[in-house]
Design an enzyme around this catalytic site. Structure first.
Site, PDB file in Angstrom:
ATOM      1  N   GLU A 130       0.836  -1.198   0.000  1.00 28.30           N
ATOM      2  CA  GLU A 130       0.000   0.000   0.000  1.00 28.30           C
ATOM      3  C   GLU A 130       0.872   1.250   0.000  1.00 28.30           C
ATOM      4  O   GLU A 130       1.868   1.309   0.721  1.00 28.30           O
ATOM      5  CB  GLU A 130      -0.921  -0.011   1.234  1.00 28.30           C
ATOM      6  CG  GLU A 130      -1.838  -1.232   1.235  1.00 28.30           C
ATOM      7  CD  GLU A 130      -2.849  -1.236   2.380  1.00 28.30           C
ATOM      8  OE1 GLU A 130      -2.973  -0.231   3.101  1.00 28.30           O
ATOM      9  OE2 GLU A 130      -3.521  -2.280   2.538  1.00 28.30           O
ATOM     10  N   CYS A 173       3.813   8.476   0.467  1.00 25.88           N
ATOM     11  CA  CYS A 173       4.235   7.632   1.584  1.00 25.88           C
ATOM     12  C   CYS A 173       4.386   6.210   1.054  1.00 25.88           C
ATOM     13  O   CYS A 173       3.418   5.605   0.601  1.00 25.88           O
ATOM     14  CB  CYS A 173       3.168   7.713   2.675  1.00 25.88           C
ATOM     15  SG  CYS A 173       3.525   6.674   4.079  1.00 25.88           S
ATOM     16  N   CYS A 220       4.933  -6.191   8.556  1.00 21.74           N
ATOM     17  CA  CYS A 220       5.974  -5.661   9.451  1.00 21.74           C
ATOM     18  C   CYS A 220       6.155  -6.621  10.616  1.00 21.74           C
ATOM     19  O   CYS A 220       5.196  -7.236  11.075  1.00 21.74           O
ATOM     20  CB  CYS A 220       5.579  -4.279   9.970  1.00 21.74           C
ATOM     21  SG  CYS A 220       6.864  -3.514  10.979  1.00 21.74           S
ATOM     22  N   CYS A 280       3.886  -3.053  16.631  1.00 22.66           N
ATOM     23  CA  CYS A 280       3.496  -1.934  17.498  1.00 22.66           C
ATOM     24  C   CYS A 280       2.000  -2.092  17.793  1.00 22.66           C
ATOM     25  O   CYS A 280       1.212  -2.387  16.888  1.00 22.66           O
ATOM     26  CB  CYS A 280       3.770  -0.604  16.818  1.00 22.66           C
ATOM     27  SG  CYS A 280       5.522  -0.382  16.422  1.00 22.66           S
ATOM     28  N   CYS A 318      -0.873  -0.342  15.757  1.00 27.29           N
ATOM     29  CA  CYS A 318      -0.716  -0.290  14.297  1.00 27.29           C
ATOM     30  C   CYS A 318      -1.293  -1.537  13.632  1.00 27.29           C
ATOM     31  O   CYS A 318      -0.989  -2.668  14.024  1.00 27.29           O
ATOM     32  CB  CYS A 318       0.775  -0.157  13.970  1.00 27.29           C
ATOM     33  SG  CYS A 318       1.133  -0.320  12.213  1.00 27.29           S
ATOM     34  N   CYS A 337      -1.859   7.105   9.259  1.00 23.92           N
ATOM     35  CA  CYS A 337      -0.775   6.448   9.990  1.00 23.92           C
ATOM     36  C   CYS A 337      -1.307   5.317  10.856  1.00 23.92           C
ATOM     37  O   CYS A 337      -2.273   5.495  11.584  1.00 23.92           O
ATOM     38  CB  CYS A 337      -0.097   7.438  10.918  1.00 23.92           C
ATOM     39  SG  CYS A 337       0.947   8.540  10.055  1.00 23.92           S
TER      40      CYS A 337
END
Ligand code: SF4
Length: 353
Positions: free
Chosen positions: A90, A103, A110, A114, A117, A333
């Site tokens: 993305e 971005c 990942c 976190c 997220c 974000c």
């Protein structure tokens, strides 16, 4: 097949020479690709037909295909690209008055998990190759082409932790920043990290790009939960590495701080944050927590957000309050990958302070 996008201009000249071609042919190809957005050798009209055919048989200029595109009510666009094995990547185009910021993602998923997220919950698929990083920027440029606008800034803040894919990120930035290829000023390229301390120094030695650090907490107890990498590299160690990063007054390190209700949004947090950053070339980017399916975290009341920002400013900290962009399409974000896992029943850990 060789990849044009995997090569710096000098490397491409050398590769062409090895194939018995005149090196200046590489410059011609690069002008078509990066200058005019042409990714089909057949359309490169200043090359002889036989050469075009020879190049088309041996080289590729594209490795990601467009999967889908959605547009937010605020003009932010999220583009989903598909890699050869079907992995989805993305990227987000954020239009502002005088900027067009792209971005980009550095990994499929990942590994850092976190807790606020959505991407972290996907787990790590794989690192993206340099050509896939460069291709994202070319896809971003294609998105803007009908309006004749150009990408002004590239931020490595999409899916993944860029410093865990540092070799490819550095190589891609060398291509993107070369005046004969991407021609982006390194000052307009930002690499973010959740705090992979040993790689911060390596990035600083290799390139002069801007650094963004996802801090999000002012005590190790809170950061250990929000950013589990903190257990390996606690706040003091991270800030020590930041002090050694070659940031300038003009390009300070940007500390990203997502304000989460009753977790990290108190006036004490703001005061502690100001103390932690004392003496650093730093600015703080405050982000209101972007809520998404599967998280219990909530954004604070507006009065709390403003109070936090004012407390920082009163302590002489440079602070900006980032307007959340693209929330309605899960492009903000911490939201990338949220749709892929909505309904899986994941939830963030309960947080007691
Ligand atoms: S915030 Fe960044 S580093 Fe943390 S899990 Fe999400 S993508 Fe990974």
């Amino acid at each position: 097949m060789n990849s044009v996008l995997e090569h710096t201009p000098d490397e491409l000249r050398e590769a062409f020479a090895r194939d018995g071609l005149e090196p200046f042919r590489a410059d011609q190809v690069l002008r078509w690709v990066y200058g005019r957005g042409v990714r089909d050798f057949g359309a490169m009209s200043d090359l002889a037909r036989t050469l075009r055919e020879q190049l088309a048989g041996a080289w590729r200029i594209r490795c990601l295909e467009r999967d889908s595109l959605c547009e937010s009510s605020d003009g932010t666009r999220k583009l989903v690209l598909r890699a050869w094995e079907g992995a989805k990547i993305e990227l987000v185009m954020i239009p502002e008055e005088r900027r067009r910021t792209l971005c980009v993602s550095s990994q499929v998923g990942c590994s850092l998990d976190c807790s606020f997220c959505a991407t972290g919950r996907l787990g790590l698929g794989r690192n993206l190759r340099a050509e896939e990083l460069v291709d994202q920027v070319l896809h971003g440029a294609e998105l803007l082409a009908p309006s004749s606008e150009k990408i002004t800034h590239v931020v490595f803040m999409g899916m993944g932790e860029p410093l865990l894919n540092l070799r490819n990120v550095i190589h891609a930035i060398r291509i993107l920043a070369d005046p004969r290829a991407g021609a982006l000023s390194p000052r307009r390229i930002t690499v973010s990290t959740a705090g992979v301390v040993p790689s911060i120094a390596e990035l600083g030695r290799a390139l002069r790009v801007r650094l963004a650090v996802s801090l999000h907490a002012t005590t190790d107890a809170v950061r250990d939960v929000l950013v589990p990498l903190n257990r390996r590299f606690p706040i003091a160690t991270l800030l020590e590495a930041c002090r050694r990063y070659p940031a300038s007054r003009r390009d300070p390190i940007s500390f990203e701080y997502a304000l989460i209700r009753d977790v990290n949004d108190s006036r004490d947090d703001a005061r502690r944050l100001a103390r932690l950053l004392r003496g650093l070339r730093a600015k703080v980017n405050l982000i209101r927590m972007n809520e998404h399916p599967g998280t219990h975290y909530r954004r604070p009341a507006e009065a709390t957000v403003e109070d936090f920002a004012e407390t920082l400013a009163a302590s002489q900290v440079m602070v900006t309050l980032r307007r959340s962009r693209g929330e309605d399409i899960f492009a903000a974000c911490g939201q990338l990958g949220a749709l892929a896992q909505a309904g899986r029943g994941v939830s963030s850990p309960a947080f007691v302070r």
